[in-house]
Design a protein around this motif. Structure first.
Motif, PDB file in Angstrom:
ATOM      1  N   LEU A   1      -7.591   1.725   1.110  1.00  0.00           N
ATOM      2  CA  LEU A   1      -8.620   0.768   1.684  1.00  0.00           C
ATOM      3  C   LEU A   1      -9.761   1.222   2.153  1.00  0.00           C
ATOM      4  O   LEU A   1     -10.882   0.119   1.974  1.00  0.00           O
ATOM      5  CB  LEU A   1      -8.152   0.536   3.695  1.00  0.00           C
TER       6      LEU A   1
ATOM      7  N   ASP B   1      -4.990   0.821  10.164  1.00  0.00           N
ATOM      8  CA  ASP B   1      -5.463   1.579   9.645  1.00  0.00           C
ATOM      9  C   ASP B   1      -6.343   0.086   9.107  1.00  0.00           C
ATOM     10  O   ASP B   1      -7.929   0.927   9.244  1.00  0.00           O
ATOM     11  CB  ASP B   1      -4.955   2.277   7.958  1.00  0.00           C
ATOM     12  N   LEU B   2      -6.176  -0.970   9.502  1.00  0.00           N
ATOM     13  CA  LEU B   2      -6.826  -1.821   8.739  1.00  0.00           C
ATOM     14  C   LEU B   2      -8.154  -2.498   9.602  1.00  0.00           C
ATOM     15  O   LEU B   2      -9.573  -1.592   9.210  1.00  0.00           O
ATOM     16  CB  LEU B   2      -6.106  -3.217   7.852  1.00  0.00           C
TER      17      LEU B   2
ATOM     18  N   ARG C   1      -3.047   5.525   2.332  1.00  0.00           N
ATOM     19  CA  ARG C   1      -3.232   3.932   2.192  1.00  0.00           C
ATOM     20  C   ARG C   1      -4.687   3.477   2.694  1.00  0.00           C
ATOM     21  O   ARG C   1      -5.204   3.106   2.318  1.00  0.00           O
ATOM     22  CB  ARG C   1      -2.297   3.455   3.404  1.00  0.00           C
ATOM     23  N   ARG C   2      -4.872   4.608   3.691  1.00  0.00           N
ATOM     24  CA  ARG C   2      -6.604   4.322   3.863  1.00  0.00           C
ATOM     25  C   ARG C   2      -7.245   5.035   3.380  1.00  0.00           C
ATOM     26  O   ARG C   2      -8.321   4.289   3.152  1.00  0.00           O
ATOM     27  CB  ARG C   2      -6.074   6.018   5.388  1.00  0.00           C
TER      28      ARG C   2
ATOM     29  N   LEU D   1       0.366  -1.013   0.203  1.00  0.00           N
ATOM     30  CA  LEU D   1      -0.605  -0.314  -0.334  1.00  0.00           C
ATOM     31  C   LEU D   1       1.280   1.798  -0.209  1.00  0.00           C
ATOM     32  O   LEU D   1       2.310   1.111   0.518  1.00  0.00           O
ATOM     33  CB  LEU D   1      -1.022   0.381   0.805  1.00  0.00           C
TER      34      LEU D   1
END
Length: 283
Positions: A153, A178-179, A149-150, A142
């Motif tokens: 996602l 974040d996941l 990254r967010r 990512l």
């Protein structure tokens, strides 16, 4: 040179860590190729030594920093009839590793590309994760930035297939947080570290628990993360207080309020402004 006098590219799957996983074809290709393009020439030398193989051709470095510049030279070698083997530090070339540029350039120039297949961190981690493996998608690394990254996602939050990611050790805690924040702390996942090596470790559990574990343990080594896909279709709309609790849960896992609201809206097929209004009406 190929027995037909035609240049070709051979992608060589290298062991992830356990030398016993090296194939007989890997040995043959390393010994017979005219050029071996290696992600790390020192690792290649060590691999050849451990396998008891003498690399018969010329060794050149071929990594992210020089891949674009070196590809035309390798294509020119193909024109002269050379067999060019590509080997990375572990796994299959061109899967988040050097190789794709040469594959594309060789095909565009009319040269054949084949493989001496070997280990893959993607499928190994998927099989070991305990998560559904009949359908999956590979996302690789990512973005290095938290916001990037967010954002990605959030795009993947409703993906029903099992997801596979690579991540660097110094970013794994932030990634898992974040996941958990975007997908929900209860979504199932697995962190697969140092696959096939002496200190192989597979951690399975809800994303929230995995994020807490990573923050404390600070795992090292090469890491592959596997995450369960989203439930099929949007779930039934919960009560207002449950929606607010879902946003709060994601915030507690490390997501920003904006991302938490977006994730909850995506999870239940709601408009973002509807969830936003519920959250702020309670303050």
């Amino acid at each position: 040179m190929d027995e037909n006098g035609t240049g070709r590219v051979v992608l060589v799957g290298a062991p992830l860590g356990n030398i016993g996983d090296a194939s007989a074809r890997l040995r043959d290709v390393l010994a017979s190729a005219d050029i071996v393009a290696a992600e790390d020439t020192r690792r290649l030398t060590r691999l050849a030594r451990d396998l008891g193989v003498t690399v018969g051709g010329r060794i050149v470095s071929y990594f992210e920093g020089n891949e674009e510049r070196r590809t035309p030279d390798l294509v020119e070698a193909l024109r002269g009839g050379a067999v060019v083997a590509v080997v990375t530090d572990g796994g299959m070339p061109s899967v988040s590793d050097p190789g794709y540029r040469l594959v594309r350039a060789a095909l565009d120039a009319g040269f054949p590309v084949t493989a001496a297949p070997g280990p893959s961190a993607v499928t190994t981690a998927l099989a070991l994760s305990g998560l559904p493996s009949d359908r999956f998608c590979f996302e690789g690394f990512l973005s290095r930035s938290g916001s990037g990254r967010r954002s990605r996602l959030r795009e993947l939050a409703a993906e029903p297939r099992t997801l596979v990611f690579f991540e660097a050790p110094h970013r794994i805690t932030g990634m898992l947080e974040d996941l958990a924040g975007v997908f929900g702390a209860e979504r199932a996942g697995a962190v697969c570290r140092e696959l096939t090596k002496t200190y192989e470790e597979i951690r399975r559990g809800p994303l929230g628990e995995l994020a807490a574990w990573a923050a404390e343990a600070e795992p090292r080594g090469e890491i592959t993360v596997v995450v369960a896909g989203a439930p099929a279709g949007p779930a039934e709309r919960p009560a207002d207080e449950d929606l607010r609790a879902a946003v709060a849960e994601r915030e507690a896992a490390g997501a920003s309020r904006r991302d938490a609201i977006q994730a909850v809206a995506d999870a239940y097929g709601l408009r973002k402004r509807e969830v936003y209004a519920l959250v702020h009406a309670a303050q």
